[in-house]
Design an enzyme around this catalytic site. Structure first.
Site, PDB file in Angstrom:
ATOM      1  N   TYR A  96       0.825  -1.212   0.000  1.00 32.97           N
ATOM      2  CA  TYR A  96       0.000   0.000   0.000  1.00 32.97           C
ATOM      3  C   TYR A  96       0.860   1.263   0.000  1.00 32.97           C
ATOM      4  O   TYR A  96       1.809   1.384   0.775  1.00 32.97           O
ATOM      5  CB  TYR A  96      -0.886  -0.016   1.242  1.00 32.97           C
ATOM      6  CG  TYR A  96      -2.038   0.954   1.216  1.00 32.97           C
ATOM      7  CD1 TYR A  96      -3.193   0.667   0.496  1.00 32.97           C
ATOM      8  CD2 TYR A  96      -1.996   2.132   1.931  1.00 32.97           C
ATOM      9  CE1 TYR A  96      -4.269   1.533   0.494  1.00 32.97           C
ATOM     10  CE2 TYR A  96      -3.065   3.015   1.947  1.00 32.97           C
ATOM     11  CZ  TYR A  96      -4.199   2.706   1.222  1.00 32.97           C
ATOM     12  OH  TYR A  96      -5.270   3.575   1.234  1.00 32.97           O
ATOM     13  N   SER A 187       1.434  -7.671   2.079  1.00 36.12           N
ATOM     14  CA  SER A 187       0.456  -6.673   2.494  1.00 36.12           C
ATOM     15  C   SER A 187      -0.541  -6.443   1.351  1.00 36.12           C
ATOM     16  O   SER A 187      -1.184  -7.377   0.894  1.00 36.12           O
ATOM     17  CB  SER A 187       1.163  -5.395   2.942  1.00 36.12           C
ATOM     18  OG  SER A 187       0.248  -4.526   3.569  1.00 36.12           O
ATOM     19  N   GLN A 188      -0.665  -5.205   0.838  1.00 41.41           N
ATOM     20  CA  GLN A 188      -1.550  -5.013  -0.311  1.00 41.41           C
ATOM     21  C   GLN A 188      -1.131  -5.924  -1.453  1.00 41.41           C
ATOM     22  O   GLN A 188      -1.983  -6.515  -2.138  1.00 41.41           O
ATOM     23  CB  GLN A 188      -1.508  -3.563  -0.780  1.00 41.41           C
ATOM     24  CG  GLN A 188      -2.313  -3.312  -2.053  1.00 41.41           C
ATOM     25  CD  GLN A 188      -2.186  -1.893  -2.557  1.00 41.41           C
ATOM     26  OE1 GLN A 188      -3.064  -1.080  -2.321  1.00 41.41           O
ATOM     27  NE2 GLN A 188      -1.086  -1.583  -3.247  1.00 41.41           N
ATOM     28  N   ASP A 275       0.657  -8.699  14.218  1.00 41.65           N
ATOM     29  CA  ASP A 275       0.491  -7.748  13.127  1.00 41.65           C
ATOM     30  C   ASP A 275      -0.614  -6.751  13.475  1.00 41.65           C
ATOM     31  O   ASP A 275      -1.786  -7.130  13.565  1.00 41.65           O
ATOM     32  CB  ASP A 275       0.138  -8.510  11.848  1.00 41.65           C
ATOM     33  CG  ASP A 275       0.152  -7.630  10.612  1.00 41.65           C
ATOM     34  OD1 ASP A 275       0.025  -6.403  10.739  1.00 41.65           O
ATOM     35  OD2 ASP A 275       0.276  -8.189   9.503  1.00 41.65           O
ATOM     36  N   HIS A 305       3.780  -6.556  11.121  1.00 33.57           N
ATOM     37  CA  HIS A 305       3.353  -6.520   9.721  1.00 33.57           C
ATOM     38  C   HIS A 305       4.515  -6.817   8.761  1.00 33.57           C
ATOM     39  O   HIS A 305       4.287  -7.043   7.578  1.00 33.57           O
ATOM     40  CB  HIS A 305       2.713  -5.177   9.388  1.00 33.57           C
ATOM     41  CG  HIS A 305       1.949  -5.189   8.100  1.00 33.57           C
ATOM     42  ND1 HIS A 305       1.011  -6.158   7.798  1.00 33.57           N
ATOM     43  CD2 HIS A 305       2.001  -4.373   7.008  1.00 33.57           C
ATOM     44  CE1 HIS A 305       0.511  -5.944   6.605  1.00 33.57           C
ATOM     45  NE2 HIS A 305       1.092  -4.873   6.094  1.00 33.57           N
TER      46      HIS A 305
END
Length: 333
Positions: A96, A187-188, A275, A305
């Site tokens: 992201y 992540s994204q 996370d 994360h």
């Protein structure tokens, strides 16, 4: 970040009953058909040698391929120099607010013998703009609520279509074995890899899904203490008369828990049990629904994360070897 989610033994069986929108499959079939039709009338994928690159063992190409609406999407293609072709390949989707960066920043996969496509994220990276077809003053900062009133106009419809079109482009490249393409991201980027695995069927040979965002989004909004899920909370806190059910219905078209049952490619997930951005229950909600016969998850007990950080790529390389998707001697030719 303290351990605030479910115990690991409960996470391993966590499978919430979450129904996809009734027209989910039709929505995505029409979306991809529209994107491919637009691409037919757009400029074809272009691969320009990076002039003056200091790399000595990798050939680097500055790429533009037609994404959503036929709009050009930037990427880097890195090929091991003097490799035996066709090569297995990895497509990396970005986290992201990030983009493809510099061509010298991401050399692991080409060093391991894979063709490597690093895809810019429209509107997030510097090289791919996002001409929003229906600009809305209603969203709050970030991308989560752009177009939240209608899934046809939501930001992630455009970005996920780009990600599938990146796979289409790479499958046609003469240096690449179209039967051995792996989608990868964190992540994204992990959420996007999961979406492509669910949308592209057997065009994906494997998926590497690290600490995925965009999964079980309602729980993410309820639990995450760091972004981007708090964008949803902020939006609903500001727009008091907005029905939360409508918001989460729109987001349901882009939720990994709905792509996971439609995926057949072998997959390696990873999760950090501490996370704060993508709570582990949101990751396991997708992993436990993932439909492939072969799937594994690397659990980082004290990972945030960042998950396993620099240790995860070695896990991935060994896992790909075990799945018959290692690059072998491809880079030694």
């Amino acid at each position: 970040m303290p351990l605030l989610d479910l115990p690991l033994e409960e996470l391993r069986t966590y499978r919430p009953d979450l129904a996809a929108p009734e027209d989910f499959d039709d929505f995505w079939a029409k979306t991809l058909a529209e994107a491919r039709t637009a691409g037919e009338s757009a400029a074809p994928a272009e691969y320009r040698t990076v002039a003056g690159s200091p790399l000595r063992t990798v050939d680097a190409y500055d790429v533009r391929f037609p994404g959503w609406g036929g709009q050009p999407v930037a990427a880097w293609l890195l090929l091991p120099r003097r490799a035996t072709e066709p090569l297995p390949a990895v497509i990396t989707y970005i986290g992201y607010s990030g983009g493809r960066g510099l061509h010298t920043e991401n050399l692991l996969w080409s060093a391991a013998g894979y063709a490597h496509l690093i895809v810019d994220s429209r509107g997030q990276g510097h090289d791919t703009p996002d001409p929003d077809p229906v600009p809305s003053p209603q969203y709050v900062g970030g991308f989560m609520t752009r177009g939240i009133g209608d899934p046809r106009h939501h930001y992630y419809r455009r970005l996920m279509a780009d990600c599938v079109r990146a796979l289409d482009a790479l499958r046609a490249h003469p240096a690449v074995d179209p039967e051995r393409i792996v989608v990868q991201g964190a992540s994204q980027g992990g959420g996007l890899a999961l979406a492509v695995a669910g949308l592209a069927g057997d065009a994906v040979a494997a998926a590497l899904v690290d600490v995925p965002f965009l999964s079980h989004m309602r729980r993410g909004a309820e639990m995450a203490t760091r972004g981007p899920y708090p964008e949803i909370v902020h939006y609903l806190g500001v727009h008091h008369r907005t029905d939360p059910e409508q918001v989460f219905r729109t987001l349901g078209y882009f939720d990994g828990v709905h792509f996971a049952p439609r995926a057949a490619a072998p997959a390696l997930f990873s999760v950090g049990l501490m996370d704060p951005s993508c709570p582990p229950s949101t990751v396991f909600a997708a992993y436990n629904r993932y439909a492939a016969e072969r799937k594994d998850i690397t659990v980082w007990e004290f990972g945030d994360h960042g998950g396993g950080r620099g240790s995860q790529p070695e896990e991935q390389l060994r896992w790909l070897d075990g799945a018959g998707l290692g690059a072998g001697d491809a880079a030694a030719g």
